[in-house]
Design an enzyme around this catalytic site. Structure first.
Site, short mmCIF file in Angstrom:
data_model
loop_
_atom_site.label_atom_id
_atom_site.label_comp_id
_atom_site.label_asym_id
_atom_site.label_seq_id
_atom_site.Cartn_x
_atom_site.Cartn_y
_atom_site.Cartn_z
N HIS A 1 -40.90 118.45 10.76
CA HIS A 1 -40.33 117.29 10.05
C HIS A 1 -40.12 116.02 10.88
CE1 HIS A 1 -36.49 119.48 11.15
NE2 HIS A 1 -36.20 118.28 11.55
N ASP B 1 -32.76 119.34 7.63
CA ASP B 1 -33.03 118.00 8.17
C ASP B 1 -34.42 117.50 7.85
OD1 ASP B 1 -32.66 115.67 9.70
OD2 ASP B 1 -33.56 116.59 11.45
N HIS C 1 -29.73 123.01 15.73
CA HIS C 1 -30.94 122.41 15.19
C HIS C 1 -31.81 121.95 16.35
CE1 HIS C 1 -33.39 120.48 12.16
NE2 HIS C 1 -33.39 119.39 12.88
N ASP D 1 -35.32 120.28 17.03
CA ASP D 1 -36.53 119.67 16.49
C ASP D 1 -37.71 120.15 17.32
OD1 ASP D 1 -35.49 118.15 14.33
OD2 ASP D 1 -34.53 116.84 15.79
#
Ligand SMILES: [Zn+2]
Length: 1066
Positions: A609, A404, A292, A294
């Site tokens: 996000h 997420d 993941h 970001d």
């Protein structure tokens, strides 16, 4: 062996310990000989520069032990290595330990990512040194002066420490003892099988793992039931635990660390345990590598580009040695970054995509916020993402991947289905603070009835490490036992990147089919979901939104980002409408397809996000605001160009100046509104004008309102305003003491209450500052009542009446508001300016209304939904702060009150009070969050009948999409309308040129009332052919639409979204 469990366990632990007894234990033998680089030098720069630019700089000598920095700088190291010939036949690693995130470059190509936090500290030079291999080589290490999680000062999410130093603690060549390593992994698994019952409460590594403190606090967290984590695993009652322990103990007996010839016998003892197979009923885990990343969070966008490269190059290295490894990789934007910045790496990735190992997933441009982007923005996330994946890899993604984000809109299932996706993976609802979500594998049904197969990995994580306890937790936690016997495990370091390690893979290989543990297979999203689809007959269905009972502050934090998002959504909408009409009208106008794609991608990127939710550091906020400014600037230029083409002849100003005004309406209904326009003398004046549905009119004289606005100041300082539709009474502090519908004499303000009441709350969450507003903030409500300037009339009435006042808010903030009532307008506007300087405060405005209803209605993407106004159950009160788009409404039969807004998202309705959340002031991760001047507008609209029939939805659009008024000097000519609809239930939201088809237009409509309805779409565009298409603009089977006299006949079910491809006559 004596029957003392604890001494046996700890004996084995010490045998593999990296801390204790390394002089004589197995771990101490992991590395053999070592030697230092023949030369080490470095060059430091504040910029992130390409390799070619870095290597020609002047490098100065450097030493192990040196510190570099400050934060966000980059240090390039040149490392000259010479492998001793005596190491022939040995496995040789280049070991690099430092703070910060490193990338090894060799022969001008990135070859290995390095981070201590991600357990990546070595680059494998050779698995068996041959004489023919080069023994001398030069490597470069590009060291980013930031950690995997940025550089928070004192806490992960604190604002970054600008002056952090990053130390190089090891740089050397070592001989790696593979046989020692293999035995260490064996023992690690056996030990985990043996000892999991002795774990401290809260988690396997002794840290709290709950969503509230994320393992970052020292307090014993009450979120964790101390019994829960321990009972799930193999325990003291479990014979498998003892078998593993005794085997491990026996291995220590057999293994002489100085004599590798004893290792095979030791490994056989381990293999004997691992090869004891499961029964057929055992649960199967589908493990997939994942990372993941970001797209921006505690570091800026620019650093993410390097994070992608570091993480993915590491994955490629792993795939070279592990052909079974699969890696699910989301976010088209990140692929695009690597494509343009690391073409060599990208080419390797393309190879592994073709092999089916590197697997693009998700289908979206970024992993966006799941609540706040508009319906059209969400469509574009998929459109840009899926088109990218199709163009680059020859196929679209078949699953939506959003592990997420802070809640999931109930419109998402339909949008997924429209984009070729029927599968969804997330896990964030495991962070719910109040209620445990009842399913891990289920059908999720949206507001229109669309269903997608949804899976939450029951291990409650998207970054697992391939450990025994994670696998056991996955089985135990699975809330669909008996219905499904397969789960997903995503393994690899995440959030700040990192990804899988060899160690994780090696652990899972040993656990692939071992009695007492679930079966583990390395799998792919497609294989996994295909299995679930076969088992789907017994699955439950969850209807409506997936609301995250945490992080509800993200609907409000960083108000300027929220405003940028709403405004830019509007700008791109208007540019597309006007440009499309310009193309249809003129043979020469060029639709700005590539500019629009570029602007959309900026907007979509900012919907990531941790950006749109406002949970990012100040550097990211700056970038985000810069991108919005770019969209505004380029958008207004494109709008101007489209306007010139669309009605250029009308706009030619004669010498006499502007005698008339071209009024353009980008919404699909006729509007009569008060606008401000330029008079012939050059001054601004108000006019009441009518503009046709999605079209324009030339206006000379203002219309006369059936009833002008009357504004009267009373002796007690209060002011009344009315316009024939509504009448309002305001006290000296700007609050509504009365709001009536004139015809029905119906009062909207609750008895004895004041509406437009500002209230300030203490806003101190438990950990996640920018993210969380806690339930207890409601107990700290203080009405804002300190008057700085009492209400005064600012516009006397006629076409518009208004009154202005100022308040002090909190310690040092001020609020000035102009309350505006226009002729013929069914709502009152509150144009608000706040100089906001608070700290940990939450500002809201409240409307206590005379309406009784157990549910309030909130606008979401392409529709609306209801949420309770009471706190009966934990599911109800956990939604004490919710989100909405342009409007919310509280209605009883025959009457209701709506609150509209132009850039807010946080809202709530408790009992009869509608609240709009205005501003927060968190300090982490951005200490300056929201300390600024803010401007926003909201409105209140009482109505008779239902909000649908009263036109609340249209009014909210009108507030957000003002009419365009352009000075002109031509004579009035007939109004021109491009599109109109026969039913007010259907909204034509989007008009754009079709992707890759300049001769075609795509229009997107949705049913907004929640009704089954048939409508006619009329158009004055020269249409040759019309057909229904999906959201990716692919014509649907039997989608041909006959063109009839009244237009095109369209049938809708509640909240259905339809897209139509219109082919223009050339
Ligand atoms: Zn994330």
């Amino acid at each position: 062996m004596l029957k003392h469990r604890r001494t046996a366990l700890e004996r084995v632990e010490k045998f593999v310990s990296a801390t204790y007894f390394t002089d004589c234990n197995l771990r101490g033998r992991l590395y053999g000989d070592s030697c230092t680089p023949t030369s080490l030098s470095c060059f430091q720069t504040p910029r992130r520069i390409p390799y070619s630019e870095a290597v020609v700089q002047e490098f100065r000598p450097a030493r192990v032990g040196d510190a570099f920095g400050p934060t966000w700088e980059t240090c390039w190291f040149r490392v000259e290595l010479s492998i001793p010939p005596a190491w022939a036949g040995q496995e040789v690693h280049f070991v690099w330990e430092s703070d910060g995130e490193g990338m090894v470059w060799r022969d001008a190509q990135p070859v290995q990512g390095l981070t201590k936090e991600g357990e990546k500290t070595s680059y494998v030079l050779t698995s068996s040194l041959k004489e023919t291999e080069p023994h001398s080589l030069t490597l470069y290490v590009e060291l980013a002066c930031n950690g995997l999680f940025g550089a928070g000062e004192g806490s992960m999410i604190a604002p970054p420490d600008p002056d952090r130093k990053f130390t190089l603690s090891k740089a050397e060549l070592v001989v790696f003892n593979r046989d020692v390593y293999e035995l260490l992994v064996d023992l690690e698994i056996l030990l985990d099988m043996a000892q999991t019952c002795l774990l401290p409460p809260g988690g396997p590594r002794g840290k709290c793992i709950c969503s509230l403190c994320f393992g970052m606090t020292d307090i014993v967290c009450s979120m964790i039931n101390p019994n829960e984590e321990t009972t799930q695993l193999l325990g003291e009652e479990n014979q498998r635990s003892f078998q593993a322990l005794y085997a491990a103990n026996q291995i220590v007996n057999v293994c002489d660390v100085k004599d590798p010839s004893t290792f095979p016998a030791a490994r056989e003892l381990a293999a004997a345990i691992f090869s004891q197979r499961n029964g057929e009923s055992q649960h199967t885990i589908h493990a997939m590598g994942h990372c993941h990343i970001d797209s921006a969070w505690l570091w800026p966008y620019e650093e993410t580009i390097r994070k992608c490269a570091r993480s993915w190059v590491t994955v490629i290295r792993l795939m070279e040695h592990n052909p079974e490894l699969t890696f699910a990789c989301s976010q088209a934007q990140q692929f695009e970054w690597v494509r343009s910045w690391y073409p060599g790496l990208y080419a390797q990735i393309q190879d592994y995509v073709a092999k089916g190992q590197f697997i693009p997933v998700g289908g979206t441009w970024v992993e966006m916020d799941g609540n706040l982007p508009s319906g059209e923005s969400m469509v574009r996330q998929f459109l840009q993402g899926q088109r990218f994946f199709q163009q680059q890899f020859g196929q679209i993604c078949s699953e939506f991947w959003l592990p997420d984000t802070f809640g999931y809109s109930a419109q998402l299932p339909q949008l997924m289905c429209g984009c070729g996706i029927k599968r969804f993976l997330t896990q964030k609802l495991s962070w719910n603070l109040v209620n445990t979500f009842p399913h891990h594998t289920f059908f999720w049904e949206g507001i229109d009835g669309s269903r997608v197969l949804t899976h939450f990995p029951p291990g409650d994580s998207y970054g697992m490490h391939g450990r025994v306890e994670e696998m056991l937790k996955t089985v135990k936690n699975n809330r669909d036992k008996g219905r499904v016997n397969h789960s997903a495990v995503l393994f690899g370091f995440g959030d700040g990147g990192g990804g899988p390690t060899q160690n994780m893979l090696d652990r899972m290989k040993r656990m692939s089919d071992t009695d007492g543990l679930p079966r583990i297979q390395i799998s792919t999203p497609d294989r996994f979901f295909s299995v679930l689809e076969k088992e789907a007959s017994q699955l439950c269905t969850w209807v409506g939104e997936l609301f995250l009972e945490l992080h509800n502050g993200t609907y409000t934090t960083q108000a300027q980002i929220k405003k940028g998002n709403r405004e830019c959504e509007r700008i791109l909408h208007d540019v597309e409408v006007l440009s499309t009409l310009a193309v249809a009208q003129s043979g020469t106008f060029q639709y700005p397809a590539s500019q629009l794609q570029q602007l959309w991608r900026l907007l979509l990127l900012n919907q990531f996000h941790d950006v749109l939710p406002g949970s990012c550091i100040q550097l990211v906020v700056r970038d985000a605001l810069k991108y919005y400014a770019e969209i505004r600037r380029a958008g207004s230029r494109l709008q101007e160009e489209a306007l010139q083409s669309l009605c250029g002849e009308l706009l030619q100003l004669r010498s006499g100046g502007a005698e008339s005004t071209v009024v353009l309406n980008t919404l699909p209904w006729e509007r009569t509104e008060v606008i401000s326009r330029t008079e012939p003398a050059g001054t601004e004046a108000l006019a009441l004008v009518t503009a046709p549905s999605m079209g324009y009119a030339v206006v000379r004289e203002s219309l006369l309102p059936p009833q002008p606005v009357a504004v009267i100041k009373q002796e007690d300082g209060s002011i009344t305003m009315k316009n024939g539709l509504i009448a309002v009474c305001l006290d000296a502090t700007g609050r509504l003491t009365s709001l009536r519908l004139v015809h029905s004499e119906r009062e909207s303000v609750a008895d004895g209450c004041r509406a437009n009441q500002f209230a300030l709350f203490d806003d101190v969450p438990l950990y996640w500052d920018a993210w969380d507003v806690m339930d207890y903030h409601l107990e700290t409500r203080k009405p804002v009542t300190t008057l700085l300037k009492p209400l005064e009339i600012t516009l006397a009435g006629g076409l518009r009446g208004s009154a202005t006042f100022s308040l002090r808010v909190g310690e040092s903030s001020t609020l000035t508001q102009e309350i505006i009532l226009d002729a013929m307008c069914p709502y009152i506007c509150f144009k608000t300016q706040v100089d906001w300087k608070e700290s940990h405060k939450f500002l809201k405005v409240e409307f206590p209304v005379q309406v009784r209803s157990t549910n309030a209605t909130y606008e979401i993407q392409f529709g609306h939904l209801q949420r309770p106004t009471h706190w009966n159950t934990s599911w109800d009160w956990a939604r004490f702060e919710v989100w909405a788009h342009k409007w919310m409404d509280l209605s009883e039969h025959g009457f209701g009150v709506a609150v509209l807004n132009d850039c807010k998202y946080g809202a709530s309705a408790h009992r009869n009070v509608l609240s709009l959340s205005l501003l927060r002031a968190p300090k982490s991760p951005d200490a300056t969050a929201d300390i600024a001047h803010h401007q926003f507008t909201y409105a209140v609209m009482p109505h008779q009948g239902s909000f649908q029939n009263a036109g609340v939805i249209q009014c909210a659009y009108n507030l957000n999409f003002p009419l365009h008024a352009v000075p002109a000097s031509c004579a009035p000519c007939p109004a021109w309308s491009a599109f109109s609809l026969s039913s007010p239930a259907v909204i034509l939201e989007t008009v754009k040129q079709a992707e890759d088809r300049p001769e075609a237009v795509v229009v997107r409509l949705y049913e907004a009332h929640g009704s089954t309805v048939v409508t006619w779409l009329q158009t004055s565009l020269p249409i040759k052919e019309a057909m229904l298409c999906d959201l990716l603009e692919r014509p649907t089977a039997k989608g041909h639409l006959p063109l009839e006299q009244q237009g095109m006949k369209l049938s809708f079910t509640p909240f259905q979204v339809l897209s139509i491809l219109l082919v223009l006559k050339q």
